[in-house]
Scaffold this motif. Structure first.
Motif, PDB file in Angstrom:
ATOM      1  N   PRO A 149       0.854  -1.285  -0.023  1.00  0.00           N
ATOM      2  CA  PRO A 149       0.039  -0.055   0.020  1.00  0.00           C
ATOM      3  C   PRO A 149       1.025   1.327  -0.020  1.00  0.00           C
ATOM      4  O   PRO A 149       0.630   2.239  -0.663  1.00  0.00           O
ATOM      5  CB  PRO A 149      -0.925  -0.271   1.207  1.00  0.00           C
ATOM      6  CG  PRO A 149      -0.884  -1.598   1.653  1.00  0.00           C
ATOM      7  CD  PRO A 149       0.349  -2.266   1.241  1.00  0.00           C
ATOM      8  N   GLU A 150       1.892   1.208   0.615  1.00  0.00           N
ATOM      9  CA  GLU A 150       2.847   2.327   0.827  1.00  0.00           C
ATOM     10  C   GLU A 150       3.456   2.811  -0.536  1.00  0.00           C
ATOM     11  O   GLU A 150       3.449   4.031  -0.852  1.00  0.00           O
ATOM     12  CB  GLU A 150       3.775   2.387   2.103  1.00  0.00           C
ATOM     13  CG  GLU A 150       4.585   3.419   2.108  1.00  0.00           C
ATOM     14  CD  GLU A 150       5.915   3.805   1.689  1.00  0.00           C
ATOM     15  OE1 GLU A 150       6.294   4.630   1.312  1.00  0.00           O
ATOM     16  OE2 GLU A 150       6.435   2.632   0.731  1.00  0.00           O
ATOM     17  N   MET A 203       0.671   3.937  -3.056  1.00  0.00           N
ATOM     18  CA  MET A 203       0.345   5.285  -2.848  1.00  0.00           C
ATOM     19  C   MET A 203       1.433   6.397  -3.286  1.00  0.00           C
ATOM     20  O   MET A 203       1.021   7.306  -4.016  1.00  0.00           O
ATOM     21  CB  MET A 203       0.305   5.569  -1.516  1.00  0.00           C
ATOM     22  CG  MET A 203      -0.386   7.081  -1.120  1.00  0.00           C
ATOM     23  SD  MET A 203      -0.919   7.237   0.579  1.00  0.00           S
ATOM     24  CE  MET A 203       0.796   7.207   1.558  1.00  0.00           C
ATOM     25  N   ARG A 204       2.622   5.931  -3.157  1.00  0.00           N
ATOM     26  CA  ARG A 204       3.754   6.939  -3.737  1.00  0.00           C
ATOM     27  C   ARG A 204       3.664   6.873  -5.145  1.00  0.00           C
ATOM     28  O   ARG A 204       4.062   7.754  -5.838  1.00  0.00           O
ATOM     29  CB  ARG A 204       5.088   6.332  -3.154  1.00  0.00           C
ATOM     30  CG  ARG A 204       5.292   6.673  -1.630  1.00  0.00           C
ATOM     31  CD  ARG A 204       6.580   6.682  -1.182  1.00  0.00           C
ATOM     32  NE  ARG A 204       7.282   5.460  -1.196  1.00  0.00           N
ATOM     33  CZ  ARG A 204       8.304   5.109  -2.220  1.00  0.00           C
ATOM     34  NH1 ARG A 204       8.765   6.064  -2.931  1.00  0.00           N
ATOM     35  NH2 ARG A 204       8.828   4.062  -2.213  1.00  0.00           N
ATOM     36  N   HIS A 221       1.218   9.092  -6.426  1.00  0.00           N
ATOM     37  CA  HIS A 221       1.794  10.379  -6.297  1.00  0.00           C
ATOM     38  C   HIS A 221       2.500  10.688  -7.373  1.00  0.00           C
ATOM     39  O   HIS A 221       2.727  11.794  -7.992  1.00  0.00           O
ATOM     40  CB  HIS A 221       2.134  10.621  -4.796  1.00  0.00           C
ATOM     41  CG  HIS A 221       2.373  12.167  -4.778  1.00  0.00           C
ATOM     42  ND1 HIS A 221       3.822  12.302  -4.860  1.00  0.00           N
ATOM     43  CD2 HIS A 221       1.931  13.144  -4.187  1.00  0.00           C
ATOM     44  CE1 HIS A 221       4.117  13.654  -4.506  1.00  0.00           C
ATOM     45  NE2 HIS A 221       3.138  14.258  -4.173  1.00  0.00           N
ATOM     46  N   ALA A 281      -5.069   3.101  -2.302  1.00  0.00           N
ATOM     47  CA  ALA A 281      -4.005   3.897  -2.121  1.00  0.00           C
ATOM     48  C   ALA A 281      -3.523   4.549  -3.188  1.00  0.00           C
ATOM     49  O   ALA A 281      -2.878   5.440  -3.205  1.00  0.00           O
ATOM     50  CB  ALA A 281      -2.668   2.664  -2.071  1.00  0.00           C
ATOM     51  N   LEU A 282      -3.792   3.972  -4.658  1.00  0.00           N
ATOM     52  CA  LEU A 282      -3.856   4.968  -5.643  1.00  0.00           C
ATOM     53  C   LEU A 282      -4.359   6.070  -5.581  1.00  0.00           C
ATOM     54  O   LEU A 282      -3.924   7.323  -6.001  1.00  0.00           O
ATOM     55  CB  LEU A 282      -4.078   4.297  -7.014  1.00  0.00           C
ATOM     56  CG  LEU A 282      -3.113   3.394  -7.643  1.00  0.00           C
ATOM     57  CD1 LEU A 282      -3.707   2.650  -8.957  1.00  0.00           C
ATOM     58  CD2 LEU A 282      -1.844   4.155  -8.226  1.00  0.00           C
ATOM     59  N   GLU A 283      -5.718   6.199  -5.145  1.00  0.00           N
ATOM     60  CA  GLU A 283      -6.455   7.056  -5.129  1.00  0.00           C
ATOM     61  C   GLU A 283      -6.007   8.132  -3.994  1.00  0.00           C
ATOM     62  O   GLU A 283      -6.026   9.324  -4.313  1.00  0.00           O
ATOM     63  CB  GLU A 283      -7.890   6.806  -4.534  1.00  0.00           C
ATOM     64  CG  GLU A 283      -8.942   7.837  -4.420  1.00  0.00           C
ATOM     65  CD  GLU A 283     -10.452   7.307  -3.777  1.00  0.00           C
ATOM     66  OE1 GLU A 283     -11.025   8.217  -3.204  1.00  0.00           O
ATOM     67  OE2 GLU A 283     -10.685   6.141  -3.921  1.00  0.00           O
ATOM     68  N   ALA A 284      -5.417   7.655  -2.889  1.00  0.00           N
ATOM     69  CA  ALA A 284      -4.908   8.826  -2.171  1.00  0.00           C
ATOM     70  C   ALA A 284      -3.669   9.317  -2.659  1.00  0.00           C
ATOM     71  O   ALA A 284      -3.432  10.728  -2.479  1.00  0.00           O
ATOM     72  CB  ALA A 284      -4.437   7.991  -0.740  1.00  0.00           C
ATOM     73  N   GLY A 285      -2.736   8.638  -3.399  1.00  0.00           N
ATOM     74  CA  GLY A 285      -1.692   9.144  -3.889  1.00  0.00           C
ATOM     75  C   GLY A 285      -1.917  10.324  -5.009  1.00  0.00           C
ATOM     76  O   GLY A 285      -1.420  11.255  -4.935  1.00  0.00           O
ATOM     77  N   CYS A 301       2.226  16.933  -0.580  1.00  0.00           N
ATOM     78  CA  CYS A 301       0.732  16.878  -0.663  1.00  0.00           C
ATOM     79  C   CYS A 301       0.675  18.423  -1.164  1.00  0.00           C
ATOM     80  O   CYS A 301       1.068  19.401  -0.580  1.00  0.00           O
ATOM     81  CB  CYS A 301       0.210  16.668   0.693  1.00  0.00           C
ATOM     82  SG  CYS A 301      -1.501  16.597   0.540  1.00  0.00           S
TER      83      CYS A 301
END
Length: 450
Positions: A22-23, A26-27, A30, A66-70, A144
């Protein structure tokens, strides 16, 4: 500069192990978002937007979040399509005028693997230069944007319906599939709720197989990599033919009413033969693994043929370089650039069916003049440091085999992209000769690497 994370088809691996964590994902989201934002010249105040689709693996929920957050942290809006085939993401990205499309899938791999691959705004695989730029940003700390600039997410409720209509539009208007009983194996994958609708709405009687995904059963004994399952379904249901897709819907294998299996080379030939008869075939691209009999059959049509490296992205690159429209791999990736921007199992199946309908043939008749040559593939394990390309004994064994085969065969030595293996392949008209020469070269490789 070599790519660290991206392979020939995106970033892929076992879930929970680097890089499919997940980490990292997410990166990755981003880094991709920042790269896209930097490359786009949008009107002031308008944010870049990407589409995310996935197959049916249970890990897709986690990686999607995770992708959505990045992407949101990079100031990129996200549209969620849910489970749809990989080529659906390519189509929808282009149709919705988005900046990129992202697919969460490990294609034909088991459920415990997953991966991420990207499409450009035009519905094509990202160029190597863009993937390298994303990798370079992955080495930088993740930031961010200000809260007012954060990306937003929304779900596209009609994604499946849009893609179904697109697939149907690639089939000739004057034809239909009435009177055909088709066994359709969707591999418990992304096409489970789409492919049956396409063929049914075109008039076929569909016998659905592999349409009950539970997050864990994708590609498990079903789909394009397990065509025996489709053969059994065709014979048990007295179907006219069978169609098998893989987990993300971009690969195609077919079976005729007698249970004969047709791989990508054979299906590509059926399409090529029909396109040639219509006077609209400039050339055909295969790969290093395409059967020599297929190449010779294309030659008998008077059509140019070219080989690309193994991998549908390289087939696509060669098609673009030569200005041709048709290519594919024997694994079942078939690209019809006059119908779609990328390989598509459903669209390819419709092109095969259209060719059969137009010519009043069945698969066996359409492939009657296509004779495959015997082929022997041996995997030889190597030490990581061994330079097989510079070894004189291996070169001599290869040269000797090529001299003996002459124009009636070929030798291919190809390193695996994922394991310390050298793939030794020999192909020719005589099966006994092919077997003997393959064993000789493999033995030379083994002795040289010890």
């Amino acid at each position: 500069m070599a790519r660290k994370y991206f392979g020939t088809d995106g970033v892929r691996g076992r879930v929970g192990q680097a890089p499919i964590t997940p980490e990292f994902i997410m990166r990755l989201g981003h880094a991709a978002g920042v790269t896209l934002a930097a490359r786009e010249h949008l009107p002031h105040g308008e944010r870049p937007a990407v589409l995310i689709g996935k197959d049916t693996r249970v890990s897709g929920y986690m990686l999607e979040a995770a992708l959505e957050a990045g992407f949101a942290a990079a100031g990129v809006d996200v549209m969620l399509a849910g489970p749809v085939p990989t080529p659906a993401v390519a189509y929808l990205t282009r149709a919705l005028r988005l900046q990129a499309g992202v697919v969460i899938s490990a294609s034909h791999n088991p459920f415990f693997d997953n991966g991420i691959k990207f499409f450009s705004a035009g519905g094509a695989k990202l160029p190597d230069a863009v993937e390298l730029e994303i990798e370079q940003r992955l080495e930088q700390p993740m930031g961010c944007v200000d809260s007012a600039r954060l990306g937003r997410a929304r779900r596209i409720d009609d994604a499946a319906g849009r893609y179904i209509e697109f697939c149907k539009s690639t089939f000739p208007n004057e034809l239909d599939l009435r009177g055909l009983r088709i066994a359709l194996d969707c591999a418990h994958g992304a096409a489970y709720h789409i492919a049956p609708a396409v063929f049914h709405e075109l008039g076929a009687e569909v016998v659905p197989v592999g349409v009950e995904p539970n997050g864990l059963n994708i590609n498990d004994g079903v789909g394009a990599t397990r065509p025996e399952n489709l053969r059994n379904a065709v014979l048990a249901n007295a179907a006219d033919l069978g169609i098998a897709l893989d987990g993300d819907g971009d690969r195609l294998i077919m079976v005729d009413r007698a249970g004969e299996i047709y791989d990508g080379d054979k299906l590509l030939y059926v399409i090529a033969r029909a396109r040639h008869a219509e006077g609209r075939l400039e050339g055909v691209v295969g790969t290093l693994m395409s059967n020599l009999g297929f190449e010779h059959a294309i030659g008998r049509l008077g059509v140019p043929f070219a080989r690309a490296r193994v991998g549908d992205r390289y087939v696509l690159e060669t098609l673009h370089e030569r200005g041709w429209k048709l290519g594919g791999e024997n694994s079942g990736h078939i690209i019809c650039l006059d119908r779609h921007t990328t390989g598509d199992g459903i669209v390819s199946a419709l092109q095969v069916l259209a060719a059969l309908k137009q010519r009043g043939e069945e698969l066996a008749g359409a492939c009657a003049d296509l004779a495959f040559y015997p082929q022997r593939l041996i995997n030889v394990r190597l030490s990581a440091a061994f330079d097989w390309q510079s070894d004189r004994d291996i070169a001599a064994a290869r040269a000797s085999a090529e001299a003996e085969l002459g124009d009636s065969g070929r030798v291919l030595l190809r390193p695996s992209g994922t394991e310390p293996l050298l793939r030794v392949m020999v192909e020719g008209r005589d099966a006994t000769q092919v077997e003997r020469l393959a064993e000789q070269i493999a033995e030379a490789v083994k002795q040289a690497s010890e």
